[in-house]
Design a protein around this motif. Structure first.
Motif, PDB file in Angstrom:
ATOM      1  N   GLU A 155       1.619   9.172  -6.105  1.00  0.00           N
ATOM      2  CA  GLU A 155       2.649  10.528  -5.867  1.00  0.00           C
ATOM      3  C   GLU A 155       3.573  10.732  -7.214  1.00  0.00           C
ATOM      4  O   GLU A 155       3.418  12.632  -7.296  1.00  0.00           O
ATOM      5  CB  GLU A 155       3.291  10.456  -4.335  1.00  0.00           C
ATOM      6  N   ILE A 156       3.961  10.110  -7.097  1.00  0.00           N
ATOM      7  CA  ILE A 156       5.591  10.350  -8.160  1.00  0.00           C
ATOM      8  C   ILE A 156       4.876  10.228  -9.971  1.00  0.00           C
ATOM      9  O   ILE A 156       5.004  11.485 -10.312  1.00  0.00           O
ATOM     10  CB  ILE A 156       6.417   8.849  -8.448  1.00  0.00           C
ATOM     11  N   ILE A 157       3.716   9.569  -9.862  1.00  0.00           N
ATOM     12  CA  ILE A 157       2.978   9.902 -10.807  1.00  0.00           C
ATOM     13  C   ILE A 157       2.564  11.084 -11.570  1.00  0.00           C
ATOM     14  O   ILE A 157       2.440  11.925 -12.431  1.00  0.00           O
ATOM     15  CB  ILE A 157       1.831   8.883 -11.428  1.00  0.00           C
ATOM     16  N   GLU A 158       1.270  11.784 -10.401  1.00  0.00           N
ATOM     17  CA  GLU A 158       1.208  12.960 -10.263  1.00  0.00           C
ATOM     18  C   GLU A 158       2.042  14.202 -10.450  1.00  0.00           C
ATOM     19  O   GLU A 158       1.976  14.625 -11.106  1.00  0.00           O
ATOM     20  CB  GLU A 158       0.445  13.047  -9.041  1.00  0.00           C
ATOM     21  N   ILE A 159       3.224  13.810 -10.235  1.00  0.00           N
ATOM     22  CA  ILE A 159       4.407  15.011  -9.546  1.00  0.00           C
ATOM     23  C   ILE A 159       5.091  14.774 -11.335  1.00  0.00           C
ATOM     24  O   ILE A 159       4.737  15.637 -11.493  1.00  0.00           O
ATOM     25  CB  ILE A 159       5.155  14.759  -8.857  1.00  0.00           C
ATOM     26  N   VAL A 160       5.388  13.729 -12.009  1.00  0.00           N
ATOM     27  CA  VAL A 160       5.806  14.249 -13.227  1.00  0.00           C
ATOM     28  C   VAL A 160       4.308  14.384 -14.225  1.00  0.00           C
ATOM     29  O   VAL A 160       4.680  15.187 -14.895  1.00  0.00           O
ATOM     30  CB  VAL A 160       5.578  12.309 -13.766  1.00  0.00           C
ATOM     31  N   GLY A 161       3.139  14.325 -13.746  1.00  0.00           N
ATOM     32  CA  GLY A 161       2.012  14.436 -14.932  1.00  0.00           C
ATOM     33  C   GLY A 161       2.234  15.958 -15.101  1.00  0.00           C
ATOM     34  O   GLY A 161       1.819  16.538 -16.003  1.00  0.00           O
ATOM     35  N   GLY A 162       2.274  16.991 -13.747  1.00  0.00           N
ATOM     36  CA  GLY A 162       2.148  17.551 -13.558  1.00  0.00           C
ATOM     37  C   GLY A 162       3.463  18.734 -13.683  1.00  0.00           C
ATOM     38  O   GLY A 162       2.813  19.835 -14.296  1.00  0.00           O
ATOM     39  N   SER A 163       4.394  17.817 -13.796  1.00  0.00           N
ATOM     40  CA  SER A 163       5.311  18.702 -14.519  1.00  0.00           C
ATOM     41  C   SER A 163       5.883  18.690 -15.733  1.00  0.00           C
ATOM     42  O   SER A 163       5.940  20.640 -16.311  1.00  0.00           O
ATOM     43  CB  SER A 163       6.504  17.660 -14.065  1.00  0.00           C
ATOM     44  N   GLU A 164       4.801  18.077 -16.562  1.00  0.00           N
ATOM     45  CA  GLU A 164       5.005  17.692 -18.281  1.00  0.00           C
ATOM     46  C   GLU A 164       3.275  18.719 -18.553  1.00  0.00           C
ATOM     47  O   GLU A 164       3.811  19.200 -19.324  1.00  0.00           O
ATOM     48  CB  GLU A 164       4.498  16.672 -18.262  1.00  0.00           C
ATOM     49  N   ALA A 165       2.420  18.371 -17.789  1.00  0.00           N
ATOM     50  CA  ALA A 165       0.879  19.783 -17.624  1.00  0.00           C
ATOM     51  C   ALA A 165       2.373  20.941 -18.136  1.00  0.00           C
ATOM     52  O   ALA A 165       2.210  21.703 -18.913  1.00  0.00           O
ATOM     53  CB  ALA A 165       0.585  19.906 -17.037  1.00  0.00           C
ATOM     54  N   ALA A 192       0.323  -1.164   0.087  1.00  0.00           N
ATOM     55  CA  ALA A 192      -0.296   0.257  -0.097  1.00  0.00           C
ATOM     56  C   ALA A 192       1.217   1.726   0.075  1.00  0.00           C
ATOM     57  O   ALA A 192       0.530   2.090  -0.938  1.00  0.00           O
ATOM     58  CB  ALA A 192      -0.857  -0.551   0.874  1.00  0.00           C
ATOM     59  N   ARG A 193       2.013   1.374   0.935  1.00  0.00           N
ATOM     60  CA  ARG A 193       3.220   2.472   0.750  1.00  0.00           C
ATOM     61  C   ARG A 193       3.655   2.769  -0.576  1.00  0.00           C
ATOM     62  O   ARG A 193       3.661   4.117  -0.989  1.00  0.00           O
ATOM     63  CB  ARG A 193       3.971   1.725   1.737  1.00  0.00           C
ATOM     64  N   GLN A 194       4.020   1.034  -1.093  1.00  0.00           N
ATOM     65  CA  GLN A 194       4.282   1.428  -2.534  1.00  0.00           C
ATOM     66  C   GLN A 194       3.720   2.415  -3.723  1.00  0.00           C
ATOM     67  O   GLN A 194       4.173   2.901  -4.203  1.00  0.00           O
ATOM     68  CB  GLN A 194       5.292   0.699  -2.939  1.00  0.00           C
ATOM     69  N   ALA A 195       2.214   1.558  -3.397  1.00  0.00           N
ATOM     70  CA  ALA A 195       1.377   2.032  -4.143  1.00  0.00           C
ATOM     71  C   ALA A 195       1.111   3.601  -4.088  1.00  0.00           C
ATOM     72  O   ALA A 195       0.808   4.540  -5.288  1.00  0.00           O
ATOM     73  CB  ALA A 195      -0.064   1.728  -4.235  1.00  0.00           C
ATOM     74  N   THR A 196       0.856   4.246  -3.343  1.00  0.00           N
ATOM     75  CA  THR A 196       1.254   5.182  -2.642  1.00  0.00           C
ATOM     76  C   THR A 196       2.180   6.198  -2.681  1.00  0.00           C
ATOM     77  O   THR A 196       1.951   7.078  -3.733  1.00  0.00           O
ATOM     78  CB  THR A 196       0.323   5.448  -1.143  1.00  0.00           C
TER      79      THR A 196
END
Length: 211
Positions: free
Chosen positions: A199-209, A191-195
């Protein structure tokens, strides 16, 4: 024919199927071996009495003998059982208990207390023995003492088997708790790894945006 089944259990639980096996055996004997006889119970130990008293067959119980298990106390109990037999109240008395084999193994035992069973042998002898004191005096003293020793041995055997059963049960409980702990740690880490991954996916997505 009246039969008294003496169920020897413990006063405490947390010892696996130790007490349940004795209770099941007593009920099984009532429904099979002695189904055509009038059966009553004498319970030694609280756990057996708690269950068997619901059948309305319990004549008496003794939960306190294990508080101070001495030969004298066992002898008093044996005398009470012998009196029930000699006054004709019962035609047979049977002990049901767990005997000790080793710390991990208890043997469910059904043992006739009274009447005394003759020794069966193929050997024939015509030897004429001289008895001192007399045969009658030997029998009147030796048989009661032998029965007292038999009951004391059964009680001590049951206590030793109870400790072995409890040790085994607690060992299994510890192993199960450790297995559960390991499963929970694995679930938590997943569960911790999934969280973290989320979060990493959200950061990368925001950076690309932003770019």
């Amino acid at each position: 024919k009246r039969v008294l089944l003496v169920a020897i259990t413990s006063n405490r639980g947390l010892c696996g199927a130790f007490n349940a096996n004795v209770v099941k055996k007593v009920i099984e004997l009532t429904q099979t071996t002695y189904k055509d006889k009038e059966v009553h119970y004498y319970t030694i130990g609280k756990k057996g009495n708690d269950v068997l008293k619901k059948t309305d067959k319990v004549l008496d119980n003794n939960n306190h003998i294990f508080d101070k298990l001495t030969f004298a106390n066992a002898a008093s109990l044996a005398e009470a059982l012998m009196t029930r037999y000699t006054n004709g109240e019962f035609d047979q008395i049977v002990l049901v208990y767990n005997s000790f084999k080793n710390a991990a193994t208890q043997i469910l035992t059904e043992e006739t207390f009274l009447p005394i069973q003759p020794v069966v042998t193929d050997k024939k002898t015509t030897t004429d023995y001289l008895y001192e004191p007399s045969k009658q005096e030997i029998v009147t003293q030796l048989i009661p003492r032998s029965l007292k020793t038999q009951l004391f041995k059964a009680l001590r055997d049951s206590v030793a088997a109870e400790h072995g059963a409890r040790m085994t049960a607690m060992h299994k409980a510890t192993d199960n708790a450790q297995d559960l702990k390991n499963e929970l740690i694995l679930t938590y880490n997943k569960a911790r790894q999934a969280t973290i991954t989320g979060e990493i996916i959200e950061i990368v997505g925001g950076s690309e945006a932003l770019s």
